[in-house]
Write an enzyme that holds these catalytic residues in place. Structure first.
Site, short mmCIF file in Angstrom:
data_model
loop_
_atom_site.label_atom_id
_atom_site.label_comp_id
_atom_site.label_asym_id
_atom_site.label_seq_id
_atom_site.Cartn_x
_atom_site.Cartn_y
_atom_site.Cartn_z
N PHE A 2 0.85 -1.39 0.26
CA PHE A 2 0.05 -0.23 -0.11
C PHE A 2 0.69 1.56 0.12
CE2 PHE A 2 -2.80 3.94 1.71
CZ PHE A 2 -3.76 3.53 0.47
N ASP A 42 9.72 2.90 1.59
CA ASP A 42 8.50 3.57 2.43
C ASP A 42 7.99 3.65 3.40
OD1 ASP A 42 5.97 4.87 2.73
OD2 ASP A 42 5.01 3.05 0.95
N LYS A 74 2.63 11.27 6.72
CA LYS A 74 2.50 11.02 8.13
C LYS A 74 2.86 11.91 9.25
CE LYS A 74 -0.36 6.99 6.83
NZ LYS A 74 -1.59 7.56 6.33
#
Length: 402
Positions: A141, A226, A255
């Site tokens: 994801f 990531d 984030k």
């Protein structure tokens, strides 16, 4: 209707149905706790998918944002501003890298990494134009843009959004042999999550990440990590790769970099890699804006103390010990994760992950399900041991109420 029901009905009437939230309407929050419009309090055990690593309303972050709001919030990249150089310098140092390319959201940062890898492949490695390939892992994801869903294996994320962007090879996560076999002279990068979050907090086999590093170095391929969810303290280290002593060619961050206050993301790499860009080839009006830089600088300063990484490590050990005790009794089939991050597979006989999440909500604990029977637990790193235990007690109660 109640205040909650009225708010939800209005939201459903006037917003696209691209999410299926739990039926709670948050009005305020502080630390690890949120309060809804009815005045009910909930322990936040999701932390905005790790965007809220430092909890809600952390005083240092709010003060940094307020101070910058009074000065200047946006210049666009048409001009320099006085927080930009410090942000780039400090983030590069935190990562042990040289150069930063700031964006806003995680998906934008992943898109930036993809563009960087392709351009590096053509300009530096010498791959023929239009032939660059990037290897990714199944069950990944990385975001929801059309390019990113093109290399997703999740039908919900991918269906009905074609035609899909070519140039990606998908191999099983954790399978180094499959990655080696997929590599060709036109492979420019490997893009992986050191821990797969959306897939259920999947930790790869020991030795896999060092193996990826060795293979990519051997084949002159960029290793892109990531760390949008796994990075910045969540796993008990600054980066998840730190647990195995691995340094990639490029970090993709987001984030928690914005402290849950503003969206901030970045690609961090060497000057040689990010040096492939020239003015006009890539950018963002809001990327690296003064407000974002001010908040992110405070995040970086907080991480430099090591306090939050240590809390995540110590409380994470406690979390996983307690969750491990739930396995073997028929309620929990497996627990995975690292630090203050866990994926818990619930026995299907007890209900779906969504149903367990709803029952926990009724007990004052907020988590989120994924992939049917799995719930994700990722509280803010500022959570107290007492509050963590309170949340775990509610989980035990829900799982024992058959």
């Amino acid at each position: 209707m109640s205040t909650t029901e009225t708010a939800i009905a209005s939201a459903e009437a006037h917003s696209a149905h691209n999410y299926h939230p739990l039926p709670v309407v948050v009005a305020s929050a502080e630390g690890a706790w949120m309060t809804d419009v009815e005045g009910r309090r909930y322990l936040d055990m999701l932390a905005g998918y790790s965007a809220l690593n430092f909890g809600h309303g952390h005083r240092r972050l709010i003060d940094a944002a307020k101070a910058q709001l009074e000065r200047v919030t946006l210049t666009s990249r048409a001009f320099y501003h006085d927080r930009f150089a410090e942000f780039c310098t400090e983030l590069a140092a935190l990562c042990g890298m040289e150069t930063v390319l700031p964006m806003n959201t995680g998906a934008e940062a992943v898109e930036t990494a993809v563009k960087t890898a392709r351009k590096w492949g053509y300009r530096v490695k010498g791959v023929p134009d239009g032939m660059a390939k990037i290897i990714v892992a199944s069950d990944n994801f990385h975001g929801r843009t059309t390019t990113i869903v093109s290399f997703s294996t999740d039908p919900e994320a991918r269906a009905d959004f074609g035609p899909y962007t070519p140039g990606f090879e998908i191999v099983p996560y954790g399978d180094l042999t499959a990655m080696r076999e997929a590599m060709t002279e036109n492979t420019v990068a490997v893009l992986i999550e050191p821990i797969q979050g959306e897939a259920g907090v999947l930790v790869p086999p020991a030795g896999y990440l060092p193996g990826v590093r060795e293979l990519t170095r051997e084949r002159n391929v960029l290793f892109i990590a990531d760390e949008i969810q796994s990075g910045l303290g969540r796993t008990g280290k600054t980066f998840a790769l730190d647990h195995e002593g691995v340094v990639p060619d490029m970090y993709v961050l987001g984030k928690a970099l914005g402290g849950g206050v503003v969206p901030v993301s970045a690609v961090v790499s060497s000057a040689d890699v990010l040096g492939v860009f020239r003015p006009g080839e890539h950018g963002s009006t809001f990327g690296g804006n003064p407000l974002a830089c001010a908040v992110a600088l405070e995040v970086i300063a907080m991480l430099r103390t090591g306090e939050y990484q240590q809390r995540a490590a110590e409380l994470g050990d406690h979390l996983h010990r307690e969750l491990g005790l739930l396995t073997g009794g028929g309620a929990v089939e497996a627990v995975r994760g690292r630090g203050l991050w866990a994926g818990v597979d619930i026995a299907p006989a007890l209900g779906t992950g969504r149903e367990i999440s709803e029952r926990l909500m009724e007990q004052g604990v907020l988590v989120k399900d994924t992939h049917g029977s799995t719930i994700r637990i990722a509280p803010p790193l500022v959570i107290s041991k007492e509050d963590l235990d309170w949340g775990l007690d509610r989980l035990r109660a829900v799982l024992s109420a058959r």
